[in-house]
Motif scaffolding. Sequence first.
Motif, mmCIF file in Angstrom:
data_model
loop_
_atom_site.group_PDB
_atom_site.id
_atom_site.type_symbol
_atom_site.label_atom_id
_atom_site.label_comp_id
_atom_site.label_asym_id
_atom_site.label_seq_id
_atom_site.Cartn_x
_atom_site.Cartn_y
_atom_site.Cartn_z
ATOM 1 N N ILE A 78 19.222 -10.307 -1.214
ATOM 2 C CA ILE A 78 17.961 -10.508 -1.929
ATOM 3 C C ILE A 78 18.198 -11.456 -3.097
ATOM 4 C CG2 ILE A 78 16.035 -9.378 -3.127
ATOM 5 C CD1 ILE A 78 17.218 -6.695 -1.876
ATOM 6 N N ILE A 79 17.318 -12.449 -3.252
ATOM 7 C CA ILE A 79 17.333 -13.320 -4.424
ATOM 8 C C ILE A 79 15.916 -13.385 -4.979
ATOM 9 C CG2 ILE A 79 17.719 -15.656 -5.305
ATOM 10 C CD1 ILE A 79 19.851 -16.033 -3.176
ATOM 11 N N ASN A 80 15.793 -13.183 -6.275
ATOM 12 C CA ASN A 80 14.491 -13.239 -6.936
ATOM 13 C C ASN A 80 14.181 -14.689 -7.308
ATOM 14 O OD1 ASN A 80 12.129 -12.770 -8.372
ATOM 15 N ND2 ASN A 80 13.176 -11.985 -10.185
ATOM 16 N N LEU A 102 21.134 -9.656 -5.160
ATOM 17 C CA LEU A 102 21.542 -8.284 -4.868
ATOM 18 C C LEU A 102 21.886 -8.171 -3.391
ATOM 19 C CD1 LEU A 102 21.817 -5.346 -6.022
ATOM 20 C CD2 LEU A 102 19.488 -4.964 -5.200
ATOM 21 N N TYR A 103 23.024 -7.563 -3.105
ATOM 22 C CA TYR A 103 23.411 -7.261 -1.732
ATOM 23 C C TYR A 103 23.320 -5.764 -1.517
ATOM 24 C CZ TYR A 103 26.339 -6.265 2.320
ATOM 25 O OH TYR A 103 26.800 -5.784 3.529
ATOM 26 N N PRO A 136 29.820 -2.469 -0.179
ATOM 27 C CA PRO A 136 29.112 -1.848 -1.304
ATOM 28 C C PRO A 136 27.947 -2.683 -1.826
ATOM 29 C CG PRO A 136 31.188 -2.791 -2.040
ATOM 30 C CD PRO A 136 31.191 -2.883 -0.539
ATOM 31 N N THR A 137 26.948 -1.990 -2.339
ATOM 32 C CA THR A 137 25.853 -2.652 -3.042
ATOM 33 C C THR A 137 26.432 -3.447 -4.212
ATOM 34 O OG1 THR A 137 24.227 -0.975 -2.437
ATOM 35 C CG2 THR A 137 23.780 -2.260 -4.433
ATOM 36 N N THR A 138 26.027 -4.709 -4.325
ATOM 37 C CA THR A 138 26.583 -5.592 -5.350
ATOM 38 C C THR A 138 25.470 -6.416 -5.984
ATOM 39 O OG1 THR A 138 28.640 -5.766 -4.082
ATOM 40 C CG2 THR A 138 28.302 -7.361 -5.864
ATOM 41 N N TYR A 139 25.382 -6.337 -7.310
ATOM 42 C CA TYR A 139 24.408 -7.131 -8.071
ATOM 43 C C TYR A 139 25.133 -8.283 -8.753
ATOM 44 C CZ TYR A 139 21.757 -8.368 -12.294
ATOM 45 O OH TYR A 139 21.134 -9.058 -13.298
ATOM 46 N N ILE A 170 30.358 -12.257 -2.941
ATOM 47 C CA ILE A 170 29.884 -10.939 -2.530
ATOM 48 C C ILE A 170 30.250 -10.733 -1.061
ATOM 49 C CG2 ILE A 170 27.854 -9.494 -2.152
ATOM 50 C CD1 ILE A 170 26.514 -10.906 -4.482
ATOM 51 N N GLN A 171 30.884 -9.612 -0.767
ATOM 52 C CA GLN A 171 31.351 -9.338 0.589
ATOM 53 C C GLN A 171 30.231 -8.776 1.457
ATOM 54 O OE1 GLN A 171 34.838 -10.118 1.534
ATOM 55 N NE2 GLN A 171 34.147 -11.298 -0.244
#
Length: 276
Positions: A78-80, A102-103, A136-139, A170-171
């Motif tokens: 996701i990119i804002n 955000l991933y 993992p979730t990554t911001y 980001i993986q």
Amino acid sequence: MKIIQAVHSDDFKTYQTDKIRERFLLDGLKERDQANFVYSHYDRMVTGLITPEKQTVALGNYEILRAEFFLERREMGIINVGGEGSITADGETYTMAKLDGLYLGKGVKEVSFASKDASHPAVFYILSAPAHAVYPTTYVQNKEVFSAKLGAVETANERTIMRYIHKDGIQSCQLVMGLTILSTGSIWNTIPPHTHDRRMEVYFYFDVDDDHRVFHYMGEPQETRHIIVANHEAVLSPTWSIHAGSGTKNYSFIWGMAGENLDYADMDTIAVKDIK
């Protein structure tokens, strides 16, 4: 969720403007307080836009996914590209300024999207690909991502490339995602163009002024076609197709891929003199 099937390169050569737009252009994605997605048969990529204005918008589920929840067997980038907003994923809230990313990995169940100011809402651009492993979730803030300057003023393609989800950033399982910002006075992206048989790609155009357009070029290198694209519209790019564009003014775009590998440099470049 709209569904777009894959097209053979031989069939594409017979398409007129209306059919090219029907089969490859993703338009009408932006609607306030709503999530709009397109499911593509190119590597099963899902492309979408969520624009919360006065309401929080929850990530729903869709019959085509045949899943208990959206990310049961998928990952998401996701990119804002709008005003400040926030994303809440399984109880954790992430504040998203413009161009923050955000991933979300496989298995995240509850996701919702909100804007800080209804008069300047967030615009969340989303790509989702199938995933067989959990990451993992990554911001990430925009200022933290890898960036590089390419092109030149002389060739009207001076631009900044930013990589968010990639093998050295980001993986992810198979998703690759980043964006490109063209400098003032530059209009050409992805020159020289390329193809990559290992991955499909989606280009999402943003910061395109209302009275300007981008001419997106696609097709096999020796027999190209074009689609005229407006702000907040995207174009699907099959593995056999080039993907490049020129605008009537500078603009920005998000590129995203899924497929065989995560190697950003795995591409087959076509010399400008060889394009027809």
